[in-house]
Design a protein around this motif. Structure first.
Motif, PDB file in Angstrom:
ATOM      1  N   MET A 151       0.846  -1.190   0.000  1.00 49.14           N
ATOM      2  CA  MET A 151       0.000   0.000   0.000  1.00 49.14           C
ATOM      3  C   MET A 151       0.882   1.241   0.000  1.00 49.14           C
ATOM      4  N   SER A 152       0.673   2.111  -0.968  1.00 50.29           N
ATOM      5  CA  SER A 152       1.440   3.349  -1.011  1.00 50.29           C
ATOM      6  C   SER A 152       0.618   4.457  -0.374  1.00 50.29           C
ATOM      7  N   SER A 153       1.237   5.632  -0.255  1.00 47.44           N
ATOM      8  CA  SER A 153       0.535   6.761   0.369  1.00 47.44           C
ATOM      9  C   SER A 153      -0.476   7.382  -0.573  1.00 47.44           C
ATOM     10  N   SER A 154      -0.423   7.031  -1.857  1.00 46.65           N
ATOM     11  CA  SER A 154      -1.318   7.665  -2.821  1.00 46.65           C
ATOM     12  C   SER A 154      -2.264   6.698  -3.516  1.00 46.65           C
ATOM     13  N   CYS A 155      -1.986   5.398  -3.460  1.00 48.02           N
ATOM     14  CA  CYS A 155      -2.831   4.409  -4.129  1.00 48.02           C
ATOM     15  C   CYS A 155      -3.043   3.181  -3.241  1.00 48.02           C
ATOM     16  N   VAL A 156      -4.231   2.639  -3.303  1.00 47.21           N
ATOM     17  CA  VAL A 156      -4.538   1.400  -2.591  1.00 47.21           C
ATOM     18  C   VAL A 156      -5.425   0.553  -3.494  1.00 47.21           C
TER      19      VAL A 156
ATOM     20  N   VAL B  12      -5.385   4.210   4.010  1.00 46.70           N
ATOM     21  CA  VAL B  12      -4.010   4.622   4.303  1.00 46.70           C
ATOM     22  C   VAL B  12      -3.853   4.923   5.790  1.00 46.70           C
ATOM     23  N   GLY B  13      -4.831   5.596   6.367  1.00 50.94           N
ATOM     24  CA  GLY B  13      -4.785   5.919   7.791  1.00 50.94           C
ATOM     25  C   GLY B  13      -4.821   4.685   8.653  1.00 50.94           C
ATOM     26  N   SER B  14      -5.637   3.713   8.276  1.00 50.70           N
ATOM     27  CA  SER B  14      -5.742   2.483   9.045  1.00 50.70           C
ATOM     28  C   SER B  14      -4.448   1.688   8.987  1.00 50.70           C
ATOM     29  N   ALA B  15      -3.816   1.670   7.829  1.00 50.56           N
ATOM     30  CA  ALA B  15      -2.582   0.898   7.674  1.00 50.56           C
ATOM     31  C   ALA B  15      -1.463   1.450   8.543  1.00 50.56           C
ATOM     32  N   SER B  16      -1.477   2.749   8.795  1.00 47.18           N
ATOM     33  CA  SER B  16      -0.410   3.356   9.590  1.00 47.18           C
ATOM     34  C   SER B  16      -0.654   3.210  11.084  1.00 47.18           C
TER      35      SER B  16
ATOM     36  N   ILE C 151     -15.238  11.668  -4.957  1.00 43.95           N
ATOM     37  CA  ILE C 151     -15.200  12.035  -3.527  1.00 43.95           C
ATOM     38  C   ILE C 151     -15.217  10.776  -2.662  1.00 43.95           C
ATOM     39  N   TYR C 152     -16.059   9.826  -3.030  1.00 43.18           N
ATOM     40  CA  TYR C 152     -16.138   8.572  -2.273  1.00 43.18           C
ATOM     41  C   TYR C 152     -14.827   7.794  -2.384  1.00 43.18           C
ATOM     42  N   ILE C 153     -14.212   7.845  -3.571  1.00 44.52           N
ATOM     43  CA  ILE C 153     -12.940   7.143  -3.755  1.00 44.52           C
ATOM     44  C   ILE C 153     -11.867   7.767  -2.867  1.00 44.52           C
ATOM     45  N   LYS C 154     -11.801   9.083  -2.850  1.00 47.43           N
ATOM     46  CA  LYS C 154     -10.823   9.788  -2.014  1.00 47.43           C
ATOM     47  C   LYS C 154     -10.972   9.382  -0.553  1.00 47.43           C
ATOM     48  N   LYS C 155     -12.211   9.332  -0.082  1.00 51.42           N
ATOM     49  CA  LYS C 155     -12.459   8.996   1.322  1.00 51.42           C
ATOM     50  C   LYS C 155     -12.039   7.564   1.629  1.00 51.42           C
ATOM     51  N   MET C 156     -12.297   6.655   0.702  1.00 54.52           N
ATOM     52  CA  MET C 156     -11.909   5.263   0.915  1.00 54.52           C
ATOM     53  C   MET C 156     -10.389   5.124   0.998  1.00 54.52           C
TER      54      MET C 156
ATOM     55  N   GLU D 177      -7.394  -3.770  -0.232  1.00 56.56           N
ATOM     56  CA  GLU D 177      -6.824  -3.096   0.940  1.00 56.56           C
ATOM     57  C   GLU D 177      -7.859  -2.217   1.626  1.00 56.56           C
ATOM     58  N   VAL D 178      -8.745  -1.622   0.850  1.00 65.56           N
ATOM     59  CA  VAL D 178      -9.826  -0.822   1.441  1.00 65.56           C
ATOM     60  C   VAL D 178     -10.734  -1.718   2.276  1.00 65.56           C
ATOM     61  N   LEU D 179     -11.078  -2.871   1.735  1.00 64.17           N
ATOM     62  CA  LEU D 179     -11.951  -3.796   2.451  1.00 64.17           C
ATOM     63  C   LEU D 179     -11.285  -4.294   3.726  1.00 64.17           C
ATOM     64  N   TRP D 180      -9.989  -4.597   3.635  1.00 65.79           N
ATOM     65  CA  TRP D 180      -9.277  -5.035   4.832  1.00 65.79           C
ATOM     66  C   TRP D 180      -9.301  -3.942   5.902  1.00 65.79           C
ATOM     67  N   ALA D 181      -9.061  -2.699   5.492  1.00 62.74           N
ATOM     68  CA  ALA D 181      -9.023  -1.589   6.440  1.00 62.74           C
ATOM     69  C   ALA D 181     -10.383  -1.367   7.095  1.00 62.74           C
ATOM     70  N   LYS D 182     -11.450  -1.475   6.311  1.00 62.61           N
ATOM     71  CA  LYS D 182     -12.796  -1.270   6.849  1.00 62.61           C
ATOM     72  C   LYS D 182     -13.217  -2.427   7.747  1.00 62.61           C
ATOM     73  N   GLY D 183     -12.871  -3.640   7.316  1.00 62.89           N
ATOM     74  CA  GLY D 183     -13.295  -4.812   8.072  1.00 62.89           C
ATOM     75  C   GLY D 183     -14.786  -5.033   7.996  1.00 62.89           C
ATOM     76  N   SER D 184     -15.421  -4.413   7.011  1.00 60.28           N
ATOM     77  CA  SER D 184     -16.867  -4.498   6.835  1.00 60.28           C
ATOM     78  C   SER D 184     -17.188  -4.203   5.372  1.00 60.28           C
ATOM     79  N   PRO D 185     -18.403  -4.497   4.940  1.00 55.13           N
ATOM     80  CA  PRO D 185     -18.746  -4.261   3.532  1.00 55.13           C
ATOM     81  C   PRO D 185     -18.770  -2.781   3.178  1.00 55.13           C
ATOM     82  N   LEU D 186     -18.661  -2.502   1.896  1.00 56.40           N
ATOM     83  CA  LEU D 186     -18.743  -1.119   1.434  1.00 56.40           C
ATOM     84  C   LEU D 186     -20.165  -0.595   1.580  1.00 56.40           C
ATOM     85  N   GLU D 187     -20.267   0.706   1.743  1.00 59.59           N
ATOM     86  CA  GLU D 187     -21.576   1.352   1.800  1.00 59.59           C
ATOM     87  C   GLU D 187     -22.159   1.410   0.390  1.00 59.59           C
ATOM     88  N   GLU D 188     -23.465   1.558   0.306  1.00 60.17           N
ATOM     89  CA  GLU D 188     -24.137   1.576  -0.998  1.00 60.17           C
ATOM     90  C   GLU D 188     -23.576   2.641  -1.928  1.00 60.17           C
TER      91      GLU D 188
END
Length: 234
Positions: A1-6, A173-177, A163-168, A10-21
């Motif tokens: 995972m880089s600081s600019s791309c995931v 990235v925050g969770s990984a750190s 916007i949703y992509i940016k937030k994900m 990796e998003v799913l792992w960080a959330k630990g839950s399904p994506l929102e609609e």
């Protein structure tokens, strides 16, 4: 995972839950746009999966071709095993539509207990089902997917997809750190049981809609493991 791309994985792992609609709608829109753009070139990818969907901090989406066979096979269209289409471009388009649908459905199902229903609107649920038709000619076209996404955006007044992509990406990235990655130990039996959950969910509405013929036979011999996600992120 880089600081600019995931990756989506990796998003799913960080959330630990399904994506929102709305996150799924955003991914569906941007992925379809990218799919059409790639098809006008020379696509290097024939299967879309959580490990091949790359999200950037700028809110962009692209596909990478570094997913392993183990990661890609569960999201592969049935006809990928049979080189029998006369039109290569149409065949590739239909295969990518299928794997995109399976990838997003899998994202909606991530870590959801088998006895719980998915938190998807009927509109999105049915749209994803039309992406995952067993027969290629029954799958919805990329152009129709975009129309459905644009109609949803107008009706729901949701935020722009990027916007949703940016937030994900920011969340991942925050969770990984902050959190050490942990590989969940699981038995082979429970892994095999979990591998069929998404197939079962995918067909929950068949009796009411008749949109899909069964895909279970194709996937019976495939050992899809949720453990692979954690393993692939190491």
């Amino acid at each position: 995972m880089s600081s600019s791309c995931v990756t989506l994985a990796e998003v799913l792992w960080a959330k630990g839950s399904p994506l929102e609609e709305e996150e799924i709608w955003a991914l569906l829109y941007l992925a379809t746009m990218q799919l059409l753009d790639d098809l006008h070139k020379d696509p290097a990818i024939h299967v879309i999966c959580p490990w091949s969907v790359l999200l950037s901090a700028e809110g962009n989406l692209s596909f990478q071709n570094n997913a392993s066979q183990t990661e890609a096979v569960p999201f592969s269209a049935p006809e990928l095993l049979h080189a029998q289409s006369k039109n290569q471009r149409i065949r590739l388009t239909k295969m990518l539509v299928y794997s995109l649908g399976m990838t997003l459905y899998w994202s909606a199902d991530y870590q959801v207990p088998p006895n719980q229903s998915l938190q998807l609107s009927d509109q999105l649920h049915m749209l994803l089902l039309t992406l995952c038709e067993d027969l290629p000619h029954k799958r919805i076209s990329p152009e129709s997917i975009l129309e459905a996404c644009e109609a949803h955006q107008k009706e729901s007044a949701s935020l722009p997809a990027n916007i949703y992509i940016k937030k994900m990406v920011q969340f991942a990235v925050g969770s990984a750190s902050e959190v050490e990655r942990v590989v969940t130990e699981d038995s082979t039996a429970s892994q095999l049981s979990r591998s069929h959950v998404i197939r079962k969910r995918l067909h929950e509405k068949i009796s009411d809609t008749s949109l899909l013929s069964s895909q279970m036979n194709f996937h019976q011999g495939i050992q899809v493991t949720w453990f692979t996600l954690a393993e692939g992120l190491q």
